[in-house]
Scaffold this motif. Structure first.
Motif, PDB file in Angstrom:
ATOM      1  N   MET A  10       0.826  -1.190   0.000  1.00 14.64           N
ATOM      2  CA  MET A  10       0.000   0.000   0.000  1.00 14.64           C
ATOM      3  C   MET A  10       0.872   1.257   0.000  1.00 14.64           C
ATOM      4  N   MET A  11       0.263   2.354  -0.436  1.00 15.58           N
ATOM      5  CA  MET A  11       0.924   3.645  -0.281  1.00 15.58           C
ATOM      6  C   MET A  11       1.213   3.816   1.209  1.00 15.58           C
ATOM      7  N   GLY A  12       2.337   4.410   1.512  1.00 11.45           N
ATOM      8  CA  GLY A  12       2.672   4.628   2.915  1.00 11.45           C
ATOM      9  C   GLY A  12       3.309   3.436   3.618  1.00 11.45           C
ATOM     10  N   SER A  13       3.544   2.355   2.871  1.00 12.05           N
ATOM     11  CA  SER A  13       4.099   1.152   3.515  1.00 12.05           C
ATOM     12  C   SER A  13       5.622   1.190   3.621  1.00 12.05           C
ATOM     13  N   LYS A 106      -4.486  -0.555  11.202  1.00 11.85           N
ATOM     14  CA  LYS A 106      -4.319   0.360  12.344  1.00 11.85           C
ATOM     15  C   LYS A 106      -2.967   1.089  12.319  1.00 11.85           C
ATOM     16  N   PHE A 107      -1.963   0.497  11.670  1.00  7.91           N
ATOM     17  CA  PHE A 107      -0.667   1.162  11.531  1.00  7.91           C
ATOM     18  C   PHE A 107      -0.600   1.978  10.232  1.00  7.91           C
ATOM     19  N   LEU A 108      -1.244   1.453   9.195  1.00  6.85           N
ATOM     20  CA  LEU A 108      -1.132   2.050   7.868  1.00  6.85           C
ATOM     21  C   LEU A 108      -1.986   3.308   7.715  1.00  6.85           C
ATOM     22  N   ILE A 109      -3.205   3.277   8.227  1.00  2.27           N
ATOM     23  CA  ILE A 109      -4.133   4.390   8.010  1.00  2.27           C
ATOM     24  C   ILE A 109      -3.584   5.730   8.514  1.00  2.27           C
ATOM     25  N   PRO A 110      -3.035   5.793   9.733  1.00  2.00           N
ATOM     26  CA  PRO A 110      -2.483   7.086  10.151  1.00  2.00           C
ATOM     27  C   PRO A 110      -1.359   7.571   9.230  1.00  2.00           C
ATOM     28  N   ARG A 111      -0.538   6.632   8.744  1.00  2.00           N
ATOM     29  CA  ARG A 111       0.558   7.008   7.835  1.00  2.00           C
ATOM     30  C   ARG A 111       0.010   7.598   6.540  1.00  2.00           C
ATOM     31  N   ILE A 112      -1.076   6.994   6.032  1.00  2.00           N
ATOM     32  CA  ILE A 112      -1.664   7.455   4.770  1.00  2.00           C
ATOM     33  C   ILE A 112      -2.387   8.786   4.967  1.00  2.00           C
ATOM     34  N   LEU A 113      -3.206   8.866   6.005  1.00  2.00           N
ATOM     35  CA  LEU A 113      -4.007  10.066   6.221  1.00  2.00           C
ATOM     36  C   LEU A 113      -3.158  11.290   6.554  1.00  2.00           C
ATOM     37  N   ASN A 114      -1.977  11.077   7.124  1.00  2.36           N
ATOM     38  CA  ASN A 114      -1.104  12.205   7.453  1.00  2.36           C
ATOM     39  C   ASN A 114      -0.322  12.703   6.242  1.00  2.36           C
ATOM     40  N   SER A 115      -0.507  12.059   5.109  1.00  2.00           N
ATOM     41  CA  SER A 115       0.239  12.436   3.918  1.00  2.00           C
ATOM     42  C   SER A 115      -0.645  13.266   3.000  1.00  2.00           C
ATOM     43  N   LYS A 116      -0.075  14.319   2.469  1.00  2.00           N
ATOM     44  CA  LYS A 116      -0.821  15.185   1.546  1.00  2.00           C
ATOM     45  C   LYS A 116      -0.595  14.765   0.091  1.00  2.00           C
ATOM     46  N   ILE A 117       0.255  13.782  -0.118  1.00  2.00           N
ATOM     47  CA  ILE A 117       0.658  13.473  -1.500  1.00  2.00           C
ATOM     48  C   ILE A 117      -0.033  12.236  -2.069  1.00  2.00           C
ATOM     49  N   ARG A 118      -1.072  11.729  -1.413  1.00  2.00           N
ATOM     50  CA  ARG A 118      -1.727  10.502  -1.857  1.00  2.00           C
ATOM     51  C   ARG A 118      -3.047  10.824  -2.553  1.00  2.00           C
ATOM     52  N   PRO A 119      -3.025  10.932  -3.882  1.00  2.00           N
ATOM     53  CA  PRO A 119      -4.223  11.376  -4.608  1.00  2.00           C
ATOM     54  C   PRO A 119      -5.422  10.440  -4.443  1.00  2.00           C
ATOM     55  N   ILE A 120      -5.170   9.147  -4.364  1.00  2.00           N
ATOM     56  CA  ILE A 120      -6.251   8.165  -4.310  1.00  2.00           C
ATOM     57  C   ILE A 120      -7.068   8.321  -3.033  1.00  2.00           C
ATOM     58  N   VAL A 121      -6.439   8.728  -1.943  1.00  2.00           N
ATOM     59  CA  VAL A 121      -7.135   8.714  -0.655  1.00  2.00           C
ATOM     60  C   VAL A 121      -7.640  10.070  -0.196  1.00  2.00           C
ATOM     61  N   SER A 122      -7.369  11.092  -0.973  1.00  2.00           N
ATOM     62  CA  SER A 122      -7.708  12.434  -0.499  1.00  2.00           C
ATOM     63  C   SER A 122      -9.196  12.579  -0.172  1.00  2.00           C
ATOM     64  N   LYS A 123     -10.040  11.794  -0.805  1.00  2.00           N
ATOM     65  CA  LYS A 123     -11.482  11.918  -0.572  1.00  2.00           C
ATOM     66  C   LYS A 123     -12.069  10.721   0.177  1.00  2.00           C
ATOM     67  N   LEU A 124     -11.213   9.816   0.651  1.00  2.00           N
ATOM     68  CA  LEU A 124     -11.720   8.599   1.291  1.00  2.00           C
ATOM     69  C   LEU A 124     -11.871   8.762   2.806  1.00  2.00           C
ATOM     70  N   THR A 125     -12.879   8.093   3.341  1.00  2.00           N
ATOM     71  CA  THR A 125     -13.023   8.030   4.790  1.00  2.00           C
ATOM     72  C   THR A 125     -12.133   6.899   5.298  1.00  2.00           C
ATOM     73  N   LYS A 127     -13.128   4.284   6.820  1.00  2.00           N
ATOM     74  CA  LYS A 127     -13.808   3.026   6.477  1.00  2.00           C
ATOM     75  C   LYS A 127     -13.493   2.633   5.017  1.00  2.00           C
ATOM     76  N   ASP A 128     -13.534   3.623   4.118  1.00  2.00           N
ATOM     77  CA  ASP A 128     -13.196   3.372   2.707  1.00  2.00           C
ATOM     78  C   ASP A 128     -11.758   2.885   2.578  1.00  2.00           C
ATOM     79  N   LEU A 129     -10.901   3.473   3.384  1.00  2.00           N
ATOM     80  CA  LEU A 129      -9.491   3.135   3.363  1.00  2.00           C
ATOM     81  C   LEU A 129      -9.261   1.681   3.794  1.00  2.00           C
ATOM     82  N   VAL A 130      -9.970   1.267   4.841  1.00  3.27           N
ATOM     83  CA  VAL A 130      -9.882  -0.126   5.305  1.00  3.27           C
ATOM     84  C   VAL A 130     -10.316  -1.058   4.176  1.00  3.27           C
TER      85      VAL A 130
END
Length: 164
Positions: A10-13, A106-125, A127-130
């Motif tokens: 995943m992104m952020g891995s 639980k480890f990945l989501i904070p890493r992804i959400l704290n990033s401004k450079i992930r276009p795929i997740v910018s609009k995801l909740t 739950k969507d991310l999981v």
């Protein structure tokens, strides 16, 4: 023939970070597919998604990834979605070994959400991310090797890869 070592996940891995350190430790060349695409198109990945769309990006990603996978003896970090592409997976099997850097949500989501450079997740909740992580994990599980990274430091992840 020396096989490529290809990092997937995943992104952020940590594919780019781990790949760079591995390359330094092994004196191999490191290629980050996303960085190559950004240089080629002269836009950040998020800008490519915004200005040219995901379909355009995926075509460039496929061409770039397959071209790199035809080489040997390198360390390659694929983009988070690249391994979902069957043509890329087929090319990867020929002369590369794939390693999935697996993180639980639980480890990945904070890493992804704290990033401004992930276009795929910018609009995801969250739950969507999981759901995205679960969906992609089914395909990532086709990798040659899997490393559960949750409780590992960067150095421990690298050590495990070196042992493979």
């Amino acid at each position: 023939m020396k096989k490529n070592l290809v990092l997937i996940g995943m992104m952020g891995s940590g594919k780019s970070t781990i790949g760079r350190i591995l390359a330094k430790n092994t004196k191999k060349k490191f290629y980050d597919v996303d960085k190559i695409i950004e240089r080629e198109i002269n836009l950040k990945i998020s800008e490519i998604f915004q200005n040219k769309g995901e379909i355009f990006f995926r075509k460039v990603e496929e061409k770039t990834s397959i071209q790199l996978l035809k080489s040997t003896g390198n360390i390659i970090a694929l983009g988070g979605g690249a391994f979902l592409n069957e043509k890329i997976r087929t090319e990867l099997k020929i002369n590369s070994i794939s390693v999935w850097l697996k993180w639980s949500p639980k480890f990945l989501i904070p890493r992804i959400l704290n990033s401004k450079i992930r276009p795929i997740v910018s609009k995801l909740t969250e739950k969507d991310l999981v759901k995205l992580i679960d969906t992609r994990s089914k395909i990532y599980s086709k990798a040659d090797y899997k490393i559960n990274c949750d409780k590992l430091s960067k150095d421990e992840i690298i050590k495990k890869i070196m042992e493979l």
